[in-house]
Design an enzyme around this catalytic site. Sequence first.
Site, mmCIF file in Angstrom:
data_model
loop_
_atom_site.group_PDB
_atom_site.id
_atom_site.type_symbol
_atom_site.label_atom_id
_atom_site.label_comp_id
_atom_site.label_asym_id
_atom_site.label_seq_id
_atom_site.Cartn_x
_atom_site.Cartn_y
_atom_site.Cartn_z
ATOM 1 N N ASP A 1 15.223 12.432 -1.094
ATOM 2 C CA ASP A 1 16.131 13.171 -1.987
ATOM 3 C C ASP A 1 15.174 13.649 -3.284
ATOM 4 O OD1 ASP A 1 18.168 12.077 -0.722
ATOM 5 O OD2 ASP A 1 17.168 10.271 -1.013
ATOM 6 N N HIS B 1 20.685 6.149 -1.249
ATOM 7 C CA HIS B 1 20.287 7.306 -0.569
ATOM 8 C C HIS B 1 21.765 7.574 -0.046
ATOM 9 C CE1 HIS B 1 18.925 10.195 2.104
ATOM 10 N NE2 HIS B 1 18.925 9.388 3.187
#
Length: 326
Positions: free
Chosen positions: A159, A187
């Site tokens: 990410d 996440h």
Amino acid sequence: MKNPVRVAITGAAGNIGYQLAFRIASGDMLGKDQPVILQLLEITPALDALKGVVMELRDCAFPLLADVIATDDANVAFADTDYALLVGARPRGPGMERKDLLEANGAIFGPQGKALNAHASRDVKVLVVGNPANTNALIAQAAAPDLNPRNFTAMTRLDHNRAMWQLAEKTDKHVNDVQKMIIWGNHSATQYPDISQCTIAGQAATSQVANDWYESTFIPDVQQRGAAVIKARGASSAASAASAAIDHMRSWALGTASGDWVSMGVPADGSYGIEPGVIYSFPCVCEKGDYRIVTDLPISDFSREKMQATDEELRQERAAIEDLLR
Ligand SMILES: NC(=O)C1=CN([C@@H]2O[C@H](COP(=O)(O)OP(=O)(O)OC[C@H]3O[C@@H](n4cnc5c(N)ncnc54)[C@H](O)[C@@H]3O)[C@@H](O)[C@H]2O)C=CC1
Ligand SMILES: O=C([O-])CC(=O)C(=O)O
């Protein structure tokens, strides 16, 4: 030449594992002077495929690859391991959220935590990649009471890397110019990619992009990037996930660049009001084989709300698997 270190990879015949093993064996993770012994774990039906991976690893004649062990027994795969990359788990398909995998995958991480507890190096560094990564890391940690709980981490580096690239592209700069990105929390689609501390070629990122783009395009695009890749590829991110796993472990083992930090899912310690009990992504500086959460950054009301929302989701995931933590 240094002594070899042991690196365990679970799900080593899977899509991510197939990328990871070769890059680790070539020195991308721990440096071009660090020999490695790969300890590859798969489920029994995948052992034939794993045999093929081992054949190919040998066929590369990697100078740094000291040995390869392939097994379906976690007690063997984790024996004396210095690094453990827990990748083996089911990936999601279109229309699923990562937490939909909690039941199917949660059951994998308790036994693996137990095997790490019994057999791994006492300093083993654990990275959970298999989704839902943060909560699976919590399950593994709870099953390993004799290991340092801080050494159970989850991957949000993908990410982080995605966010850096989006920002570089928007501002017509190179990703090397972007520093101090932060991914907070889970996440998942509630993660909060925060550019409030970011600089691009030394200038504040917030002064180089419109707030509307940041809130309405950047944040949701980073949050949904995994789903966008699944839609495009028909399978979830693999090469980029392996690359991020290597980045995470390399930063942890060899340190972060001076003046910068990385995002890591680590046990919450009360920093920023995130109470212990979840594995939460924070900005972290790594040095001498250890990490520390960067503290005392200013948090706006906008950020606070988003940081709490992703914390709340993590607490809900935790509640759903509470029985696996005992
Ligand atoms: N944290 C992150 O940023 C990311 C996480 N992921 C997650 O990583 C995981 C793996 O993804 P892929 O490699 O694409 O999946 P894959 O299905 O290609 O490979 C998974 C492998 O794990 C093996 N496996 C299953 N249970 C196992 C067990 N108990 N022990 C050892 N091996 C086992 C399977 O046999 C298979 O070979 C998925 O959960 C996926 O959602 C994927 C991308 C990014
Ligand atoms: O989206 C998925 O399911 C795989 C993943 O975690 C990612 O690509 O970030």
